[in-house]
Design a protein around this motif. Sequence first.
Motif, PDB file in Angstrom:
ATOM      1  N   SER A  30      -3.607  13.517 -18.308  1.00 25.15           N
ATOM      2  CA  SER A  30      -2.340  12.810 -18.545  1.00 25.15           C
ATOM      3  C   SER A  30      -2.655  11.533 -19.317  1.00 25.15           C
ATOM      4  N   PRO A  31      -2.689  11.603 -20.646  1.00 30.09           N
ATOM      5  CA  PRO A  31      -3.192  10.490 -21.454  1.00 30.09           C
ATOM      6  C   PRO A  31      -2.290   9.256 -21.515  1.00 30.09           C
ATOM      7  N   PHE A  32      -1.067   9.346 -20.983  1.00 25.62           N
ATOM      8  CA  PHE A  32      -0.189   8.184 -20.997  1.00 25.62           C
ATOM      9  C   PHE A  32       0.441   8.027 -19.623  1.00 25.62           C
ATOM     10  N   TYR A  33       0.471   6.766 -19.162  1.00 25.13           N
ATOM     11  CA  TYR A  33       1.116   6.472 -17.878  1.00 25.13           C
ATOM     12  C   TYR A  33       1.743   5.085 -17.953  1.00 25.13           C
ATOM     13  N   GLU A  34       2.881   4.947 -17.279  1.00 25.74           N
ATOM     14  CA  GLU A  34       3.548   3.647 -17.183  1.00 25.74           C
ATOM     15  C   GLU A  34       4.025   3.464 -15.756  1.00 25.74           C
ATOM     16  N   GLY A  35       3.778   2.285 -15.188  1.00 27.96           N
ATOM     17  CA  GLY A  35       4.214   2.043 -13.817  1.00 27.96           C
ATOM     18  C   GLY A  35       4.104   0.583 -13.435  1.00 27.96           C
ATOM     19  N   LEU A  36       4.669   0.266 -12.270  1.00 28.28           N
ATOM     20  CA  LEU A  36       4.665  -1.096 -11.741  1.00 28.28           C
ATOM     21  C   LEU A  36       3.414  -1.294 -10.905  1.00 28.28           C
ATOM     22  N   LEU A  37       2.557  -2.216 -11.309  1.00 28.32           N
ATOM     23  CA  LEU A  37       1.304  -2.481 -10.605  1.00 28.32           C
ATOM     24  C   LEU A  37       1.583  -3.263  -9.326  1.00 28.32           C
ATOM     25  N   ARG A  38       1.148  -2.696  -8.179  1.00 28.25           N
ATOM     26  CA  ARG A  38       1.398  -3.345  -6.892  1.00 28.25           C
ATOM     27  C   ARG A  38       0.142  -3.907  -6.236  1.00 28.25           C
ATOM     28  N   GLY A  39      -1.022  -3.562  -6.772  1.00 26.36           N
ATOM     29  CA  GLY A  39      -2.225  -4.121  -6.174  1.00 26.36           C
ATOM     30  C   GLY A  39      -3.491  -3.519  -6.757  1.00 26.36           C
ATOM     31  N   ILE A  40      -4.618  -4.079  -6.326  1.00 28.09           N
ATOM     32  CA  ILE A  40      -5.932  -3.613  -6.756  1.00 28.09           C
ATOM     33  C   ILE A  40      -6.843  -3.599  -5.538  1.00 28.09           C
ATOM     34  N   LYS A  41      -7.547  -2.491  -5.363  1.00 23.70           N
ATOM     35  CA  LYS A  41      -8.508  -2.395  -4.252  1.00 23.70           C
ATOM     36  C   LYS A  41      -9.666  -1.522  -4.690  1.00 23.70           C
ATOM     37  N   PHE A  91      -0.238   1.647  -8.042  1.00 15.11           N
ATOM     38  CA  PHE A  91       1.105   1.504  -8.608  1.00 15.11           C
ATOM     39  C   PHE A  91       2.188   1.823  -7.581  1.00 15.11           C
ATOM     40  N   ASP A  92       3.401   1.387  -7.907  1.00 17.37           N
ATOM     41  CA  ASP A  92       4.522   1.458  -6.973  1.00 17.37           C
ATOM     42  C   ASP A  92       4.877   2.890  -6.583  1.00 17.37           C
ATOM     43  N   ASP A  93       4.620   3.862  -7.462  1.00 15.01           N
ATOM     44  CA  ASP A  93       4.966   5.247  -7.161  1.00 15.01           C
ATOM     45  C   ASP A  93       3.844   5.996  -6.431  1.00 15.01           C
ATOM     46  N   GLY A  94       2.808   5.262  -5.980  1.00 16.21           N
ATOM     47  CA  GLY A  94       1.701   5.887  -5.268  1.00 16.21           C
ATOM     48  C   GLY A  94       0.573   6.350  -6.163  1.00 16.21           C
ATOM     49  N   THR A  95       0.710   6.149  -7.476  1.00 15.52           N
ATOM     50  CA  THR A  95      -0.363   6.514  -8.396  1.00 15.52           C
ATOM     51  C   THR A  95      -1.513   5.516  -8.273  1.00 15.52           C
ATOM     52  N   ALA A  96      -2.741   6.038  -8.241  1.00 13.02           N
ATOM     53  CA  ALA A  96      -3.937   5.201  -8.204  1.00 13.02           C
ATOM     54  C   ALA A  96      -4.810   5.543  -9.405  1.00 13.02           C
ATOM     55  N   PHE A  97      -5.218   4.524 -10.117  1.00 13.22           N
ATOM     56  CA  PHE A  97      -6.038   4.710 -11.320  1.00 13.22           C
ATOM     57  C   PHE A  97      -7.425   4.141 -11.082  1.00 13.22           C
ATOM     58  N   ASN A  98      -8.429   5.006 -11.081  1.00 13.92           N
ATOM     59  CA  ASN A  98      -9.811   4.609 -10.853  1.00 13.92           C
ATOM     60  C   ASN A  98     -10.413   4.122 -12.170  1.00 13.92           C
ATOM     61  N   VAL A  99     -10.510   2.809 -12.327  1.00 16.11           N
ATOM     62  CA  VAL A  99     -11.026   2.245 -13.576  1.00 16.11           C
ATOM     63  C   VAL A  99     -12.482   2.654 -13.785  1.00 16.11           C
ATOM     64  N   ARG A 100     -13.282   2.540 -12.751  1.00 18.35           N
ATOM     65  CA  ARG A 100     -14.699   2.891 -12.884  1.00 18.35           C
ATOM     66  C   ARG A 100     -14.871   4.368 -13.213  1.00 18.35           C
ATOM     67  N   TYR A 129       0.839  -1.196   0.000  1.00 21.84           N
ATOM     68  CA  TYR A 129       0.000   0.000   0.000  1.00 21.84           C
ATOM     69  C   TYR A 129       0.873   1.244   0.000  1.00 21.84           C
ATOM     70  N   PRO A 130       0.473   2.294  -0.707  1.00 23.75           N
ATOM     71  CA  PRO A 130       1.271   3.537  -0.732  1.00 23.75           C
ATOM     72  C   PRO A 130       1.091   4.333   0.562  1.00 23.75           C
ATOM     73  N   GLU A 131       2.086   5.128   0.892  1.00 27.82           N
ATOM     74  CA  GLU A 131       1.969   6.023   2.038  1.00 27.82           C
ATOM     75  C   GLU A 131       1.160   7.258   1.666  1.00 27.82           C
ATOM     76  N   LYS A 132       1.325   7.717   0.432  1.00 30.92           N
ATOM     77  CA  LYS A 132       0.542   8.827  -0.092  1.00 30.92           C
ATOM     78  C   LYS A 132       0.019   8.436  -1.465  1.00 30.92           C
ATOM     79  N   VAL A 133      -1.122   8.996  -1.825  1.00 30.67           N
ATOM     80  CA  VAL A 133      -1.761   8.620  -3.080  1.00 30.67           C
ATOM     81  C   VAL A 133      -1.912   9.829  -3.988  1.00 30.67           C
ATOM     82  N   LYS A 134      -1.614   9.625  -5.257  1.00 27.67           N
ATOM     83  CA  LYS A 134      -1.910  10.627  -6.276  1.00 27.67           C
ATOM     84  C   LYS A 134      -2.723   9.941  -7.364  1.00 27.67           C
ATOM     85  N   THR A 135      -3.715  10.615  -7.890  1.00 29.83           N
ATOM     86  CA  THR A 135      -4.623   9.980  -8.847  1.00 29.83           C
ATOM     87  C   THR A 135      -4.186  10.252 -10.284  1.00 29.83           C
ATOM     88  N   LEU A 136      -4.490   9.291 -11.131  1.00 36.69           N
ATOM     89  CA  LEU A 136      -4.221   9.414 -12.566  1.00 36.69           C
ATOM     90  C   LEU A 136      -5.514   9.793 -13.273  1.00 36.69           C
TER      91      LEU A 136
END
Length: 265
Positions: free
Chosen positions: A226-237, A243-252, A214-221
């Motif tokens: 920001s039409p392009f993003y690349e990162g290491l996926l660390r989980g889904i909730k 993602f590993d850098d604290g980025t969270a992508f809301n699929v819904r 889990y990230p300590e701080k979260v930033k949203t995508l």
Amino acid sequence: MIYSGVLTKMRTELSDTVQYYLVWKDDFIHMNQLIGKKISINFLKYECLNCGLQKKIFRQGLCYDCFSSIPQAGEWVISPEKSKAHLDEEDRDLEYEKRSQLQPHIVYLANSSDVKVGVTRKTQVPTRWIDQGAHEAIEIVEVPNRYLAGITEVALKNHVADKTNWRKMLTNDVLDLDLHAERDKLKQFIPDEARDYYLASNKETEIKFPVEKYPEKVKTLNLSKSPFYEGLLRGIKGQYLIFDDGTAFNVRGHEGHVVEIKVVL
């Protein structure tokens, strides 16, 4: 490997750990298998989930015209207490509203960040709780229509929250609580019309999410910015990719966005 299609909320299965699937028109991705891998997300265009046209998404994966007209986006969807099908009164399409509103609904407590009250169709248990990122949940009442669920939620949210703090949920800043005790505290506030539907003996449901870290701080995508993003996926909730850098992508939150997802390594 490259996948592309229009985003809709991830489908889920409750097992020892929640299983997530991103479903395209002719394909799907078992998202749990991508945890620990680097992926990229590339936003290509909009596509309304109702009319299929390339129009900017307004809400719920719909363009403004569709959101303003189709029965699936009526005001009663967000505000169940405004349901009127039980009175034989139409909002946008009475036949659709009767099918949706005149069926068993659950009022529940869920613990995602703090305890909150919510409403869902019985057929959406436990999907609704998973989508909200709740690690524990319990039913309060089971009523025969959406209106009764709505007035019960309105009465109870004077005494308990009805929103999720998504930042606390995504950082896992949560406590395990005795939801049986929390439910029993609220019994006295259930409206008279719904009191006979109180569920006194059902058990709490516990949910485990596939998160390595889990990230300590979260930033949203936001793909519109920001039409392009690349990162290491660390989980889904919930409906978030973490993602590993604290980025969270809301699929819904990005339903109606056509994207290309590439597994980089």
